[in-house]
Design a protein around this motif. Structure first.
Motif, mmCIF file in Angstrom:
data_model
loop_
_atom_site.group_PDB
_atom_site.id
_atom_site.type_symbol
_atom_site.label_atom_id
_atom_site.label_comp_id
_atom_site.label_asym_id
_atom_site.label_seq_id
_atom_site.Cartn_x
_atom_site.Cartn_y
_atom_site.Cartn_z
ATOM 1 N N TYR A 1 0.830 -1.193 -0.158
ATOM 2 C CA TYR A 1 0.082 -0.058 0.107
ATOM 3 C C TYR A 1 0.884 1.219 -0.071
ATOM 4 O O TYR A 1 0.672 2.174 -0.790
ATOM 5 C CB TYR A 1 -0.995 -0.039 1.055
ATOM 6 N N TYR A 2 1.767 1.286 0.820
ATOM 7 C CA TYR A 2 2.763 2.502 1.023
ATOM 8 C C TYR A 2 3.673 2.662 -0.304
ATOM 9 O O TYR A 2 3.857 3.577 -0.577
ATOM 10 C CB TYR A 2 3.631 2.249 2.177
ATOM 11 N N LYS B 1 2.500 7.254 -6.545
ATOM 12 C CA LYS B 1 1.046 7.716 -6.890
ATOM 13 C C LYS B 1 1.224 9.166 -7.613
ATOM 14 O O LYS B 1 0.848 9.297 -8.789
ATOM 15 C CB LYS B 1 0.272 7.644 -5.684
ATOM 16 N N ASP B 2 2.055 10.095 -6.728
ATOM 17 C CA ASP B 2 2.363 11.383 -7.423
ATOM 18 C C ASP B 2 3.054 11.273 -8.528
ATOM 19 O O ASP B 2 2.960 12.336 -9.565
ATOM 20 C CB ASP B 2 2.811 12.140 -6.023
ATOM 21 N N VAL B 3 4.035 10.501 -8.663
ATOM 22 C CA VAL B 3 4.819 10.421 -9.782
ATOM 23 C C VAL B 3 4.159 10.232 -11.132
ATOM 24 O O VAL B 3 4.107 10.767 -12.039
ATOM 25 C CB VAL B 3 6.094 9.561 -9.824
ATOM 26 N N GLU C 1 9.711 7.982 0.086
ATOM 27 C CA GLU C 1 9.265 8.513 1.423
ATOM 28 C C GLU C 1 8.818 9.889 1.239
ATOM 29 O O GLU C 1 7.687 10.218 1.746
ATOM 30 C CB GLU C 1 10.671 8.543 2.091
ATOM 31 N N ASP C 2 9.274 10.897 0.305
ATOM 32 C CA ASP C 2 8.571 12.114 0.161
ATOM 33 C C ASP C 2 7.253 12.078 -0.288
ATOM 34 O O ASP C 2 6.307 12.691 0.018
ATOM 35 C CB ASP C 2 9.585 13.020 -0.927
ATOM 36 N N GLY C 3 7.136 11.105 -1.070
ATOM 37 C CA GLY C 3 5.471 11.018 -1.692
ATOM 38 C C GLY C 3 4.603 10.561 -0.756
ATOM 39 O O GLY C 3 3.516 10.886 -0.714
ATOM 40 N N ILE C 4 4.928 9.605 0.146
ATOM 41 C CA ILE C 4 4.247 8.938 1.204
ATOM 42 C C ILE C 4 3.915 10.258 2.248
ATOM 43 O O ILE C 4 2.821 10.095 2.671
ATOM 44 C CB ILE C 4 5.069 7.839 2.111
ATOM 45 N N ARG C 5 5.085 10.902 2.553
ATOM 46 C CA ARG C 5 4.873 11.847 3.593
ATOM 47 C C ARG C 5 3.822 13.020 2.999
ATOM 48 O O ARG C 5 2.850 13.562 3.704
ATOM 49 C CB ARG C 5 6.161 12.549 3.886
ATOM 50 N N ALA C 6 3.892 13.145 1.837
ATOM 51 C CA ALA C 6 2.903 14.469 1.236
ATOM 52 C C ALA C 6 1.656 13.761 1.101
ATOM 53 O O ALA C 6 0.719 14.715 1.435
ATOM 54 C CB ALA C 6 3.489 14.560 -0.206
ATOM 55 N N GLU C 7 1.417 12.382 0.872
ATOM 56 C CA GLU C 7 0.210 11.881 0.626
ATOM 57 C C GLU C 7 -0.577 11.793 2.085
ATOM 58 O O GLU C 7 -1.943 12.062 2.199
ATOM 59 C CB GLU C 7 -0.004 10.467 0.116
#
Length: 110
Positions: free
Chosen positions: A53-54, A60-62, A102-108
């Motif tokens: 999931y993570y 996802k953002d990419v 990590e950056d994408g997960i933190r943003a989401e």
């Protein structure tokens, strides 16, 4: 590894995040299995399954921003490092991909 890199490109071209993650894991498996440590490989596969999931959130953002070339470049750098046995290049590619995820997960997740 070149075949796995082509599979990554196909998944990216198809805008298929799950297919990308499958192809990326297959590429990494090719290298990690060379270590011959089945216990470690089992642990890695379990970790991948539990964090799927993570991992999806991390790419996802990419996909949403259309910057999928970034994902290919990370994989291509890893393949280049692995095939030339340049440990620093391969590790740098992995760390770059992890940081991006990590950056994408933190943003989401905030």
């Amino acid at each position: 590894l070149e075949e796995k890199l082509q599979q990554i490109q196909q998944a990216l071209d198809a805008q298929d995040p799950a297919g990308f993650l499958d192809a990326e894991e297959a590429m990494l498996t090719c290298v990690f299995e060379r270590a011959g440590n089945q216990t470690l490989m089992s642990f890695i596969r379990t970790l991948w399954a539990r964090s799927r999931y993570y991992k999806m959130v991390g790419v996802k953002d990419v996909f949403e921003t259309g910057n999928i070339a970034l994902l290919y470049d990370e994989a291509a750098q890893f393949v280049a490092g692995a095939t030339t046995q340049d440990e620093e290049m391969a590790l740098d590619a992995l760390l770059t991909a992890l940081k991006r995820a990590e950056d994408g997960i933190r943003a989401e997740l905030g």
